[in-house]
Scaffold this motif. Structure first.
Motif, short mmCIF file in Angstrom:
data_model
loop_
_atom_site.label_atom_id
_atom_site.label_comp_id
_atom_site.label_asym_id
_atom_site.label_seq_id
_atom_site.Cartn_x
_atom_site.Cartn_y
_atom_site.Cartn_z
N ASP A 107 13.06 6.06 39.07
CA ASP A 107 11.93 5.47 39.61
C ASP A 107 12.28 4.12 39.94
O ASP A 107 11.70 3.22 40.82
N HIS A 159 11.99 4.05 27.90
CA HIS A 159 10.58 3.47 28.04
C HIS A 159 10.53 2.19 27.20
O HIS A 159 9.67 1.91 26.56
N ASP A 167 13.63 4.10 18.31
CA ASP A 167 12.85 2.87 18.67
C ASP A 167 12.61 2.08 17.32
O ASP A 167 12.18 2.67 16.35
N LEU A 201 7.50 3.96 41.88
CA LEU A 201 5.99 4.55 41.87
C LEU A 201 5.15 4.74 40.57
O LEU A 201 4.08 5.12 40.60
N VAL A 247 11.92 5.91 34.42
CA VAL A 247 10.63 5.16 34.73
C VAL A 247 10.39 3.65 34.24
O VAL A 247 9.19 3.24 34.28
N GLY A 261 6.17 5.65 26.17
CA GLY A 261 6.75 6.71 25.68
C GLY A 261 5.88 7.50 24.66
O GLY A 261 6.12 8.75 24.67
N TYR A 312 11.24 -0.62 16.22
CA TYR A 312 10.00 -0.98 15.87
C TYR A 312 9.12 -0.07 15.99
O TYR A 312 7.89 -0.35 15.96
N GLY A 330 6.98 3.26 22.75
CA GLY A 330 5.72 2.34 23.00
C GLY A 330 4.77 3.13 23.52
O GLY A 330 4.62 4.48 23.28
N LYS A 331 3.75 2.28 24.32
CA LYS A 331 2.60 2.98 25.08
C LYS A 331 3.08 4.26 25.93
O LYS A 331 2.62 5.22 25.97
N PRO A 334 -1.50 -4.53 29.72
CA PRO A 334 -0.53 -3.70 28.83
C PRO A 334 -0.83 -2.49 28.97
O PRO A 334 -0.05 -1.55 28.82
N MET A 392 22.08 -0.24 28.35
CA MET A 392 22.29 0.46 27.00
C MET A 392 22.87 1.75 27.53
O MET A 392 23.47 2.50 26.35
N ALA A 394 2.45 5.68 34.50
CA ALA A 394 3.82 5.93 34.23
C ALA A 394 4.30 7.12 33.65
O ALA A 394 5.35 7.68 33.92
N1 NAI Z 1 7.81 2.32 36.79
C1 NAI Z 1 6.68 1.63 36.51
O1 NAI Z 1 5.84 1.47 37.63
C2 NAI Z 1 6.24 1.41 35.43
C3 NAI Z 1 7.25 0.96 34.46
N2 NAI Z 1 6.65 0.49 33.17
C4 NAI Z 1 7.78 -0.19 32.24
O2 NAI Z 1 7.78 0.83 31.15
C5 NAI Z 1 8.61 0.20 30.12
C6 NAI Z 1 7.67 0.45 28.74
O3 NAI Z 1 6.27 -0.05 28.85
P1 NAI Z 1 5.42 0.13 27.65
O4 NAI Z 1 5.46 1.39 26.91
O5 NAI Z 1 3.92 -0.13 28.08
O6 NAI Z 1 5.91 -0.88 26.79
P2 NAI Z 1 5.52 -1.28 25.29
O7 NAI Z 1 5.97 -2.44 24.77
O8 NAI Z 1 4.38 -0.50 24.69
O9 NAI Z 1 6.97 -0.14 24.72
C7 NAI Z 1 8.12 -0.61 24.61
C8 NAI Z 1 9.03 -0.05 23.32
O10 NAI Z 1 10.17 -0.27 23.48
C9 NAI Z 1 10.68 -0.63 22.31
N3 NAI Z 1 11.75 -1.14 22.04
C10 NAI Z 1 12.24 -2.51 22.56
N4 NAI Z 1 13.45 -2.82 22.55
C11 NAI Z 1 13.97 -1.68 22.22
C12 NAI Z 1 15.37 -1.36 21.90
N5 NAI Z 1 16.44 -2.00 22.04
N6 NAI Z 1 15.88 0.09 21.50
C13 NAI Z 1 14.82 1.05 21.50
N7 NAI Z 1 13.35 0.53 21.75
C14 NAI Z 1 13.08 -0.80 22.12
C15 NAI Z 1 9.49 -1.45 21.43
O11 NAI Z 1 9.66 -1.41 20.36
C16 NAI Z 1 8.48 -0.67 21.82
O12 NAI Z 1 7.97 0.44 21.16
C17 NAI Z 1 8.42 -1.28 30.45
O13 NAI Z 1 9.71 -1.59 30.93
C18 NAI Z 1 7.46 -1.30 31.69
O14 NAI Z 1 7.72 -2.58 32.29
C19 NAI Z 1 5.42 0.45 32.85
C20 NAI Z 1 4.40 1.09 33.76
C21 NAI Z 1 4.65 1.43 35.13
#
Ligand code: NAI
Ligand code: HPV
Length: 587
Positions: free
Chosen positions: A268, A214, A182, A296, A242, A164, A184, A161-162, A106, A224, A113
């Motif tokens: 991306d 994010h 967000d 990427l 991304v 964002g 949550y 989240g992380k 995680p 959305m 990113a």
């Molecule tokens: N392009 C890439 O290579 C990469 C893409 N990612 C993607 O980035 C995204 C975010 O990753 P993280 O920040 O680590 O996840 P995270 O779980 O830490 O954060 C996601 C946030 O989205 C919020 N959320 C969930 N449903 C929502 C909604 N309906 N409306 C508004 N907010 C909502 C959650 O409350 C959470 O705070 C994921 O989709 C992940 O797969 C992550 C790393 C690399």
């Protein structure tokens, strides 16, 4: 195949791990000490399915689709490890059903990113990609390629989240104004990062100079940002993604870019990766106002080392029968405990869900209609459950069952890792009690009781005067609410709901009616449902349990029904001729 020979001459093959994508060698080196590691890139889904049966662990990134079909063929598989964050390419539910643990990394690629998001934002703001192609084509177009600055502009973040939050911190350093949506998000973290949290997506869309997504790709985030949302944004706004393809309607974005109602985009991730020719993804990529990169976000040396080591360590833990640190399945159970505990996890989750739905505000004819959700529970494990090493999965299942009906479950992944925290955040107190009482006289070896303690007062009032005389004394706030259950032949059964004792399987849509135990009630309910076209699958009548206090001639009628039972139908059941209370529970 590597087959080590033991001292007594017998042979034990090393467990095999399959890696069908490019995963950094740093973690793989750890695996190679004790396992047979097969790196096989470019397998078709059919080829993967034909060999998966040999493997105990599968390590993937975003390209491999870990489908229910693949998991069904994975007879030895104990773990699917995602060397990254997003598990939308893994059928987590099917994995859970098969007792396969899904782990991810995680935090290993958050920074990568976030930096990529900022890179795309700058590239879009300053036309970097267009300028690069132009100059390489021998042109010198300084006036066509004038950009904008990010300083002082509003960055709207969906999903704080992380990633964002990391984007927010960097953008704060660039002097941007930060708003986020967000539901949550942790407000303290938002404030510390100078982000103003808003109550709706609509609010931040209006304000955005740059919009960045994010969130995970889940039901509530899929599509959305569509044509309607884009239409509310400034024509000078630029969009960054991304996170995941599928959250933005690619065709709608192309149209908005063509019409000049959105100024540009940095993308991306796409709905089809790699994009199919003539797909909406490929049209978006080809658009001159779009800076595109081929997924990427996580592709830095540092991030790949981090995620590889992180997931490989977890694979080693699981194959050694220990707990991993980042399991995605909810709730997590050790592989060897899984089969024993899983039916109880299922039972307790259903008990929590029944509690919230049955004692929530959904009872028609109920004098407890406006009752406050009680937040103090005893969960009592009797029989073999009382000797468990850990009850964490059972606790997590209870929290999940209690909260899922009243939260957007899509966005709230409740599991063993976060259950305690979430319960605390919601002020839910759970007192776990192990009872050594002998169950020899009972037909089952373990028994669970959920007791909602009457520690909080309800603001209940009789809401339906016409039933006031009919209704027996309601449960008063000083009475506990009790649900009991057990597991038999791996199936969960509820055996008591408050004062009523009767066995039923908690699954599907249940109509629960409290009635005077007199002639004609079953017929009345049956014909009312028949008239409404609701099919009854099973029916169970639960009389008062031995020693129950209160009205002697009451019973509960529990009906398993197909499809939806409308509010009007439920209301029609309550009355002098019918039942005292009725409510629907969906499990
Ligand atoms: N392009 C890439 O290579 C990469 C893409 N990612 C993607 O980035 C995204 C975010 O990753 P993280 O920040 O680590 O996840 P995270 O779980 O830490 O954060 C996601 C946030 O989205 C919020 N959320 C969930 N449903 C929502 C909604 N309906 N409306 C508004 N907010 C909502 C959650 O409350 C959470 O705070 C994921 O989709 C992940 O797969 C992550 C790393 C690399
Ligand atoms: O971690 C994530 O969610 C990512 O999107 C990274 O995907 P990748 O491992 O680069 O295929």
């Amino acid at each position: 195949m590597a087959i080590p020979v033991t001292r007594n001459g017998t042979t034990t093959p090393k467990p095999k791990i399959l890696i069908p994508e490019k995963v950094s060698p740093d973690g793989l080196a750890l695996l190679k000490q004790s396992f047979e590691v097969d790196e096989k890139k470019g397998l078709s889904p059919e080829e993967l399915e034909s060999i998966i049966g040999e493997y105990e662990a599968l390590i993937v990134r975003s390209e491999t689709k870990v489908t229910a079909q693949l998991l069904a063929a994975a007879k030895k598989l104990k773990v699917v490890a995602r060397a990254g964050v997003g598990v939308d390419n893994v059928d987590v539910e099917a994995a859970t059903k098969h007792g396969i643990i899904v782990v991810n990394s995680p935090s290993g690629n958050i920074n990568a990113a976030a930096e990529h998001t900022i890179a795309l934002m700058m590239a879009v703001a300053r036309n970097v990609s267009d300028a690069c192609s132009s100059i390489k084509a021998g042109k010198w177009e300084r006036s066509r390629l004038v950009g904008i600055e990010t300083k002082g502009r509003t960055l709207a973040i969906v999903g704080l989240g992380k990633v964002g939050l990391t984007v927010a911190r960097i953008a704060n350093g660039l002097g941007m104004r930060l708003v986020a949506y967000d539901p949550y998000a942790n407000p303290n973290l938002a404030t510390a990062a100078s982000v103003t949290l808003k109550d709706s997506l609509a609010e931040i869309l209006k304000e955005a100079d740059f919009l960045t997504l994010h969130t995970p790709l889940i039901a509530s985030t899929k599509g959305m940002i569509g044509a309607a949302e884009l239409a509310t944004m400034k024509p000078t706004a630029r969009i960054l993604n991304v996170a995941r393809g599928g959250m933005i309607d690619e065709d709608a974005l192309v149209e908005a870019l063509d019409a000049g109602t959105i100024a540009g985009a940095g993308i991306d991730v796409f709905t089809s990766e790699p994009p199919q020719p003539n797909s909406s993804a490929s049209r978006l990529i080809a658009h001159h106002k779009v800076v595109a990169t081929p997924h990427l976000g996580a592709s830095t040396k540092e991030a790949q080392e981090n995620v590889s080591i992180d997931v490989c360590e977890q694979v080693i833990s699981i194959l050694n029968g220990e707990l991993p640190r980042s399991a995605v399945n909810a709730p997590l159970i050790l592989p060897e405990e899984y089969r024993t505990l899983q039916p109880f996890v299922n039972l307790i989750e259903k008990m929590g869900s029944i509690y919230t739905q049955h004692y929530g505000s959904h009872l028609t004819g109920s004098s407890t209609r406006s009752q406050t959700f009680r937040t103090s529970f005893d969960i009592i494990y009797e029989g073999s459950l009382s000797t468990l090493n850990t009850t964490k999965p059972l606790f997590a299942a209870l929290v999940k069952g209690l909260l899922t009906p009243i939260t957007s479950s899509d966005g709230l992944n409740i599991n063993i890792v976060n259950a305690e925290l979430l319960a605390k955040e919601r002020g839910i107190l759970v007192n776990e009690i192990r009872s050594r009482e002998n169950l020899e006289d009972k037909p089952y070896s373990s028994f669970v009781t959920l007791r909602a303690r009457a520690t909080r007062s309800s603001s209940h009032k009789r809401t339906d005067k016409s039933h006031a005389e009919l209704a027996p004394q309601p449960l008063t706030p000083t009475e506990d609410q009790v649900i009991q259950g057990f597991v038999s032949a791996n199936k969960p059964y509820i055996s008591r709901l408050d004062r009523f004792q009767g066995e039923f399987i908690p699954q599907g849509t249940l109509l629960i009616c409290r009635n005077f135990d007199s002639c004609g009630k079953i017929g009345f309910v049956g014909s009312a449902l028949g008239r409404a076209g609701v099919n009854i699958n099973f029916m169970n009548v639960a009389p008062l349990h031995e020693g129950a206090e209160g009205e002697r001639n009451e019973a509960l009628m529990i009906l398993g029904v197909d499809g939806e039972v409308g509010e009007g139908v439920v209301e029609g059941l309550v009355g002098e001729e019918g039942v005292l209370q009725a409510g629907v529970v969906c499990l």
